[in-house]
Write an enzyme that holds these catalytic residues in place. Structure first.
Site, PDB file in Angstrom:
ATOM      1  N   ASP A 109      33.700  34.095  44.616  1.00  0.00           N
ATOM      2  CA  ASP A 109      32.644  33.967  43.931  1.00  0.00           C
ATOM      3  C   ASP A 109      32.047  32.382  43.917  1.00  0.00           C
ATOM      4  OD1 ASP A 109      30.507  34.652  41.860  1.00  0.00           O
ATOM      5  OD2 ASP A 109      31.910  34.218  40.255  1.00  0.00           O
ATOM      6  N   ARG A 171      40.411  48.427  36.392  1.00  0.00           N
ATOM      7  CA  ARG A 171      41.007  48.362  37.796  1.00  0.00           C
ATOM      8  C   ARG A 171      41.224  49.733  38.489  1.00  0.00           C
ATOM      9  NH1 ARG A 171      42.591  42.928  37.566  1.00  0.00           N
ATOM     10  NH2 ARG A 171      43.019  42.081  35.770  1.00  0.00           N
TER      11      ARG A 171
HETATM   12  P1  IMP Z   1      35.488  31.910  41.923  1.00  0.00           P
HETATM   13  O1  IMP Z   1      36.769  31.196  41.616  1.00  0.00           O
HETATM   14  O2  IMP Z   1      34.300  31.470  41.201  1.00  0.00           O
HETATM   15  O3  IMP Z   1      35.548  32.204  43.484  1.00  0.00           O
HETATM   16  O4  IMP Z   1      36.177  33.138  41.116  1.00  0.00           O
HETATM   17  C1  IMP Z   1      37.140  34.003  41.847  1.00  0.00           C
HETATM   18  C2  IMP Z   1      37.819  34.972  40.940  1.00  0.00           C
HETATM   19  O5  IMP Z   1      36.852  35.372  39.784  1.00  0.00           O
HETATM   20  C3  IMP Z   1      37.899  36.206  41.713  1.00  0.00           C
HETATM   21  O6  IMP Z   1      39.344  36.327  42.344  1.00  0.00           O
HETATM   22  C4  IMP Z   1      37.803  37.441  40.386  1.00  0.00           C
HETATM   23  O7  IMP Z   1      39.284  37.477  39.798  1.00  0.00           O
HETATM   24  C5  IMP Z   1      36.844  36.681  39.515  1.00  0.00           C
HETATM   25  N1  IMP Z   1      35.690  37.330  39.728  1.00  0.00           N
HETATM   26  C6  IMP Z   1      34.645  36.795  40.313  1.00  0.00           C
HETATM   27  N2  IMP Z   1      33.423  37.450  40.405  1.00  0.00           N
HETATM   28  C7  IMP Z   1      33.849  38.721  39.792  1.00  0.00           C
HETATM   29  C8  IMP Z   1      33.568  39.765  39.525  1.00  0.00           C
HETATM   30  O8  IMP Z   1      32.126  40.298  39.649  1.00  0.00           O
HETATM   31  N3  IMP Z   1      34.061  40.705  38.820  1.00  0.00           N
HETATM   32  C9  IMP Z   1      35.318  40.691  38.268  1.00  0.00           C
HETATM   33  N4  IMP Z   1      35.905  39.461  38.620  1.00  0.00           N
HETATM   34  C10 IMP Z   1      35.241  38.493  39.353  1.00  0.00           C
END
Ligand code: IMP
Length: 181
Positions: A109, A171
């Site tokens: 993300d 999930r």
């Molecule tokens: P980042 O650190 O912002 O890249 O977020 C990564 C983590 O956030 C992922 O491994 C997910 O666990 C959670 N995450 C990010 N986007 C989503 C989403 O759309 N749905 C559910 N979990 C998300």
């Protein structure tokens, strides 16, 4: 017969179980070719980022035909909210020096989680470290992360299903969809 899920009413479908299965088979074939030199003495080490990637990893593992072993790492940044907290907690106890690592993630993300996990694992001197993510949200990126293997590029929306949760729910859905806000 397909399972009926009472919790799927607030979800806009994105990828069916069949589309996910087909894409994972393609990725597994690619990984098996790229790491064809792996042996039982020197297997590929899949490090699965919990919890969201557990179903993806289980299915991916069964499509990989080279010797590989599996371990798990716990990283969380969302808690019970839909917005990343920006604080990533990493729990692990892994011996990875000299190994080829494939980090298996559910979603990239902002990129914070995978960037921090990668930085920590790199201090343990793996032979190589590649990222495999089921979903990539490039529009949300704040930290430069490039996955070697990506299942699907998705819009900047909140996705659930196939191991991926909102507040620990959804999930168990066999497909992926956008949680309506
Ligand atoms: P980042 O650190 O912002 O890249 O977020 C990564 C983590 O956030 C992922 O491994 C997910 O666990 C959670 N995450 C990010 N986007 C989503 C989403 O759309 N749905 C559910 N979990 C998300």
């Amino acid at each position: 017969m397909a399972k009926e899920h009472k919790q799927s009413s607030a979800i806009t479908p994105l990828f069916s179980a069949e589309a996910i299965e087909n894409r994972i088979r393609e990725i597994g074939t690619e990984i098996s070719l790229d790491f064809a030199s792996a042996t039982t003495e020197s297997p590929l080490l899949l490090i699965v980022v919990l919890k969201g990637a557990f179903i993806f990893a289980a299915d991916l593992l069964r499509t990989i035909t080279i010797p590989c072993i599996v371990d798990f790492i716990h990283a969380s940044s969302y808690g019970s909210r839909k917005i990343s907290s920006g604080n990533v907690t990493i729990k692990h106890n892994l011996a990875i020096e000299g190994r080829d690592i494939l980090l298996v993630e559910d979603i990239v993300d902002t990129g914070l989680t995978i960037q921090q996990v990668t930085a920590e694992l790199m201090t343990m001197k793996p032979a190589s470290l590649s990222i495999c993510t089921l979903l990539d949200k490039p529009e949300a990126r704040k930290h430069p992360v490039v996955a070697r293997y990506t299942g699907f590029i998705v819009p900047n929306a909140f996705i659930v299903g196939y191991g991926i949760d909102f507040n620990e729910q959804y999930r168990g859905l066999p497909s992926l969809g956008v949680l309506d806000s």
